[in-house]
Design an enzyme around this catalytic site. Structure first.
Site, mmCIF file in Angstrom:
data_model
loop_
_atom_site.group_PDB
_atom_site.id
_atom_site.type_symbol
_atom_site.label_atom_id
_atom_site.label_comp_id
_atom_site.label_asym_id
_atom_site.label_seq_id
_atom_site.Cartn_x
_atom_site.Cartn_y
_atom_site.Cartn_z
ATOM 1 N N CYS A 66 31.374 40.531 41.648
ATOM 2 C CA CYS A 66 31.047 39.677 40.501
ATOM 3 C C CYS A 66 29.965 38.655 40.894
ATOM 4 O O CYS A 66 28.828 39.036 41.133
ATOM 5 C CB CYS A 66 32.310 39.022 39.931
ATOM 6 S SG CYS A 66 32.052 38.285 38.285
ATOM 7 N N GLU B 39 39.655 44.127 42.448
ATOM 8 C CA GLU B 39 40.989 43.609 42.780
ATOM 9 C C GLU B 39 41.854 43.371 41.548
ATOM 10 O O GLU B 39 43.064 43.150 41.652
ATOM 11 C CB GLU B 39 40.868 42.324 43.622
ATOM 12 C CG GLU B 39 40.510 41.070 42.870
ATOM 13 C CD GLU B 39 39.046 40.906 42.477
ATOM 14 O OE1 GLU B 39 38.700 39.837 41.957
ATOM 15 O OE2 GLU B 39 38.246 41.849 42.693
ATOM 16 N N HIS C 232 35.614 43.350 38.755
ATOM 17 C CA HIS C 232 36.599 42.898 39.739
ATOM 18 C C HIS C 232 37.510 44.059 40.149
ATOM 19 O O HIS C 232 38.496 44.336 39.461
ATOM 20 C CB HIS C 232 37.446 41.763 39.157
ATOM 21 C CG HIS C 232 36.709 40.483 39.053
ATOM 22 N ND1 HIS C 232 36.620 39.585 40.095
ATOM 23 C CD2 HIS C 232 36.008 39.939 38.025
ATOM 24 C CE1 HIS C 232 35.896 38.539 39.710
ATOM 25 N NE2 HIS C 232 35.515 38.742 38.462
#
Length: 195
Positions: free
Chosen positions: A73, A174, A172
């Site tokens: 990001c 994650e 993202h």
């Protein structure tokens, strides 16, 4: 061991937890620890001006890294030459292009939620093709080189870039479930294969 650079921007715990499924990880801003790592992750949630300022003492370590570096990001946006967020701010100048704000014509800003990443063949996308990932951003990297994936949000924008040992993703991983974990696993594999 993967070094997750702590420069005052978030998601450190969730990124560390994701990486630890595949390798050891340390959250650090120690230059020697970063230099000794097999790979480096620049996480990112927040504003470009504060992030680049907080990276001042580590700029050379990042730019001169010989190991794989993953920018997530805002971390990807830092690879740019300049950002227009909060004025004109110089980036790390790793990949040609500039960070710009989405035009109001796209509708809702920030771009937040799940969107399709249309990717080219690249080792970071091994086993992943045109999948949904999670995004949260108002600015995007208008890269002039190294684009390996795009996403449509009213306009088509680069959602992943790569040049030499630097890989950036606007989304993202994650926060993107199984497909995001697969991307993190791919990055760890790239680091293990790095001579």
């Amino acid at each position: 061991m993967i070094a997750i650079v702590n420069y005052g921007v978030g998601n450190l715990k969730s990124i560390k937890k994701a990486v630890e499924k595949f390798d050891r990880a340390v959250v650090t801003r120690d230059a020697e620890e970063i230099k000794a790592a097999d790979g480096i992750i620049l996480p990112g949630v927040g504003a470009f001006p504060a992030a680049i300022k907080n990276l001042t003492d580590l700029k050379d370590v990042i730019v001169k890294a010989k190991v794989p570096v993953l920018g997530i990001c805002l971390g990807m946006q830092l690879f740019a030459e300049v950002s227009e967020e909060g004025g004109i701010n110089e980036g790390l100048k790793i990949i040609r292009g500039r960070v710009v704000k989405f035009p109001e014509s796209v509708g809702k800003i920030p771009h937040m939620g799940w969107n399709v990443v249309k990717n080219e063949d690249h080792e970071i996308f091994e086993g992943i093709k045109d999948q949904y990932f999670y995004f949260v951003h108002s600015y995007y990297f208008k890269a002039e080189e190294g684009i390996i994936a795009t996403t449509d949000y009213g306009i088509e924008f680069p959602s992943a870039v790569a040049k030499n040992n630097f890989i950036g993703v606007q989304f993202h991983p994650e926060k993107s479930g199984k497909v995001g974990l697969k991307l993190i696993e791919n990055f760890v594999e790239i680091c293990k294969q790095n001579p």
